[in-house]
Design a protein around this motif. Structure first.
Motif, PDB file in Angstrom:
ATOM      1  N   SER A  33      -4.521  10.572  -0.384  1.00 60.98           N
ATOM      2  CA  SER A  33      -3.271  10.488  -1.138  1.00 60.98           C
ATOM      3  C   SER A  33      -2.173  10.000  -0.208  1.00 60.98           C
ATOM      4  N   HIS A  34      -1.164   9.362  -0.772  1.00 61.49           N
ATOM      5  CA  HIS A  34      -0.154   8.698   0.048  1.00 61.49           C
ATOM      6  C   HIS A  34       1.209   8.782  -0.633  1.00 61.49           C
ATOM      7  N   GLU A  35       2.234   8.823   0.164  1.00 62.60           N
ATOM      8  CA  GLU A  35       3.609   8.767  -0.337  1.00 62.60           C
ATOM      9  C   GLU A  35       4.455   8.027   0.685  1.00 62.60           C
ATOM     10  N   GLY A  36       4.969   6.884   0.298  1.00 63.12           N
ATOM     11  CA  GLY A  36       5.768   6.072   1.214  1.00 63.12           C
ATOM     12  C   GLY A  36       7.164   5.840   0.680  1.00 63.12           C
ATOM     13  N   ASN A  37       8.091   5.649   1.589  1.00 65.23           N
ATOM     14  CA  ASN A  37       9.473   5.350   1.222  1.00 65.23           C
ATOM     15  C   ASN A  37      10.023   4.265   2.132  1.00 65.23           C
ATOM     16  N   TYR A  38      10.782   3.364   1.543  1.00 63.79           N
ATOM     17  CA  TYR A  38      11.454   2.281   2.267  1.00 63.79           C
ATOM     18  C   TYR A  38      10.474   1.439   3.088  1.00 63.79           C
ATOM     19  N   CYS A  39       9.314   1.182   2.488  1.00 59.70           N
ATOM     20  CA  CYS A  39       8.352   0.293   3.135  1.00 59.70           C
ATOM     21  C   CYS A  39       7.256  -0.063   2.150  1.00 59.70           C
ATOM     22  N   THR A  97      13.539   1.038   8.235  1.00 63.51           N
ATOM     23  CA  THR A  97      14.789   1.779   8.385  1.00 63.51           C
ATOM     24  C   THR A  97      14.556   3.179   8.950  1.00 63.51           C
ATOM     25  N   ASP A  98      15.672   3.862   9.233  1.00 60.66           N
ATOM     26  CA  ASP A  98      15.589   5.258   9.677  1.00 60.66           C
ATOM     27  C   ASP A  98      14.818   6.110   8.673  1.00 60.66           C
ATOM     28  N   GLU A  99      14.976   5.785   7.381  1.00 66.28           N
ATOM     29  CA  GLU A  99      14.378   6.593   6.311  1.00 66.28           C
ATOM     30  C   GLU A  99      12.952   6.195   5.972  1.00 66.28           C
ATOM     31  N   THR A 100      12.436   5.138   6.622  1.00 70.07           N
ATOM     32  CA  THR A 100      11.059   4.735   6.348  1.00 70.07           C
ATOM     33  C   THR A 100      10.103   5.900   6.619  1.00 70.07           C
ATOM     34  N   SER A 101       9.219   6.159   5.664  1.00 66.14           N
ATOM     35  CA  SER A 101       8.247   7.248   5.846  1.00 66.14           C
ATOM     36  C   SER A 101       6.937   6.901   5.155  1.00 66.14           C
ATOM     37  N   LEU A 102       5.868   7.460   5.669  1.00 64.74           N
ATOM     38  CA  LEU A 102       4.558   7.363   5.038  1.00 64.74           C
ATOM     39  C   LEU A 102       3.809   8.651   5.337  1.00 64.74           C
ATOM     40  N   ASN A 103       3.476   9.372   4.295  1.00 65.43           N
ATOM     41  CA  ASN A 103       2.730  10.617   4.430  1.00 65.43           C
ATOM     42  C   ASN A 103       1.338  10.438   3.831  1.00 65.43           C
ATOM     43  N   LEU A 104       0.326  10.755   4.602  1.00 67.85           N
ATOM     44  CA  LEU A 104      -1.057  10.595   4.180  1.00 67.85           C
ATOM     45  C   LEU A 104      -1.763  11.952   4.205  1.00 67.85           C
ATOM     46  N   LYS A 105      -2.570  12.203   3.193  1.00 68.16           N
ATOM     47  CA  LYS A 105      -3.352  13.433   3.130  1.00 68.16           C
ATOM     48  C   LYS A 105      -4.788  13.086   2.754  1.00 68.16           C
ATOM     49  N   LEU A 106      -5.734  13.574   3.536  1.00 59.63           N
ATOM     50  CA  LEU A 106      -7.149  13.357   3.250  1.00 59.63           C
ATOM     51  C   LEU A 106      -7.747  14.641   2.706  1.00 59.63           C
ATOM     52  N   GLY A 107      -8.348  14.540   1.528  1.00 64.51           N
ATOM     53  CA  GLY A 107      -8.999  15.688   0.926  1.00 64.51           C
ATOM     54  C   GLY A 107     -10.396  15.316   0.451  1.00 64.51           C
ATOM     55  N   SER A 108     -11.138  16.294  -0.025  1.00 63.15           N
ATOM     56  CA  SER A 108     -12.469  16.013  -0.552  1.00 63.15           C
ATOM     57  C   SER A 108     -12.793  16.961  -1.690  1.00 63.15           C
ATOM     58  N   TYR A 109     -13.736  16.517  -2.535  1.00 59.66           N
ATOM     59  CA  TYR A 109     -14.247  17.376  -3.602  1.00 59.66           C
ATOM     60  C   TYR A 109     -15.727  17.063  -3.781  1.00 59.66           C
ATOM     61  N   ASP A 110     -16.443  17.980  -4.419  1.00 60.38           N
ATOM     62  CA  ASP A 110     -17.898  17.851  -4.584  1.00 60.38           C
ATOM     63  C   ASP A 110     -18.215  17.485  -6.025  1.00 60.38           C
TER      64      ASP A 110
END
Length: 311
Positions: A33-39, A97-110
């Motif tokens: 999953s991902h969430e990015g800002n200003y990029c 920019t200063d506010e540029t962000s990218l948050n990544l989360k790795l998960g799994s399910y069966d």
């Protein structure tokens, strides 16, 4: 001439792929999953393109199994680009920019156990530094502020029950070839492949796509019914669509993936609807409107050989 998968035809591709799919007591699917800002950004696993976001009209998460060929450590890489003047804020952002962000989360399910809880395996955020606005107010600032491009990576560990040997695993490092000669050779191959799609030569299209589709369905543990349905839709409703029309090969740039084992001609464009795709693409009236069909095939040369094969 297609020099691979000579036994594959449009009539048997679904059956041949189904024979390769195995099932296991535990069938893990890995989701990023991902969430990015200003990029805008692209995401790769082991230097293989996996996901791109150039318009923010993308799903919040996506499966990564299709580029996971075996258990172990893998490299998750991202590339960041400024918004420019094509963005939801209707302003021009020529740099990150200063506010540029990218948050990544790795998960799994069966897949085999719907009652099992999803697992969170890794979280990652862009590097930042403290920016003292006043003595009372300090905020975090992206360390790549002011750049027109930023790249980073993080290692991830996954455990899958299957093991796939990718056809390009032992391919030549194409970065060592003469760039001009490679580009000319690659352009010639692109034109050949484009003509195959344009003429709706379904048996040869099946041979071109077999390896990629096989790896997708094996890594997703798909059943025969799903595979047959999806392939029938792909070949009948899209590739054999009377409106299917390959687009001209125009402005492009040579790029390498999989640490030099794959070579491509990428579109050299600022159009966010086209960025991040190869020059091999078509348009067709499908699913209620005219749509771009991006045929992102990649090219490699096996050790000891001289001609391109397609992935």
């Amino acid at each position: 001439m297609i020099n691979q998968n000579s036994n594959i035809t449009v009539d048997n591709i679904a059956d041949e792929i189904s024979k390769q799919v195995k099932h296991y007591p535990i069938e893990p699917m890995y989701v990023l999953s991902h969430e990015g800002n200003y990029c805008y950004y692209e995401i790769f696993i082991d230097d293989i393109p996996l996901f791109k976001n150039f318009d923010n009209m993308v799903p919040e998460g996506f499966d990564i199994n299709r580029v996971i060929f075996k258990s172990g450590q893998h490299t998750l890489k991202y590339k960041l680009y400024p918004f420019g003047n094509q963005n939801k804020y209707k302003q021009d952002y020529p740099t990150l920019t200063d506010e540029t962000s990218l948050n990544l989360k790795l998960g799994s399910y069966d897949l085999k156990n719907e009652n099992a809880s999803d697992k969170m395996l890794m979280e990652y955020s862009l590097p930042t530094s403290k920016n003292e606005i006043t003595k009372e107010y300090v905020k975090q600032r992206f360390t790549g502020t002011g750049k027109t491009y930023y790249e980073g990576s993080v290692n991830i560990n996954v455990d899958v029950p299957y093991q796939i040997q990718s056809p390009f695993e032992n391919a030549q490092d194409l970065r060592k070839m003469n760039k001009k000669e490679l580009e000319e050779k690659l352009l010639k191959k692109y034109k050949e492949i484009s003509s195959i799609y344009e003429s709706r030569d379904q048996d040869n299209i099946a041979r071109l796509e077999y390896n990629t589709l096989k790896d997708l369905y094996v890594s997703n543990y798909d059943d025969k019914e799903t595979i047959s349905k999806n392939i029938n839709t792909l070949f009948k409703d899209i590739y054999n669509n009377p409106t299917f029309k390959m687009q001209p090969i125009e402005k492009y740039k040579l790029e390498f993936f999989a640490n030099g084992k794959l070579a491509v001609l990428m579109m050299d464009t600022a159009d966010n609807k086209l960025r991040g795709n190869t020059v091999l693409w078509a348009k067709a009236n499908y699913d209620g409107g005219t749509r771009g069909i991006f045929l992102n095939r990649y090219f490699y040369i096996p050790q000891g050989e001289t001609e391109f094969k397609v992935y």
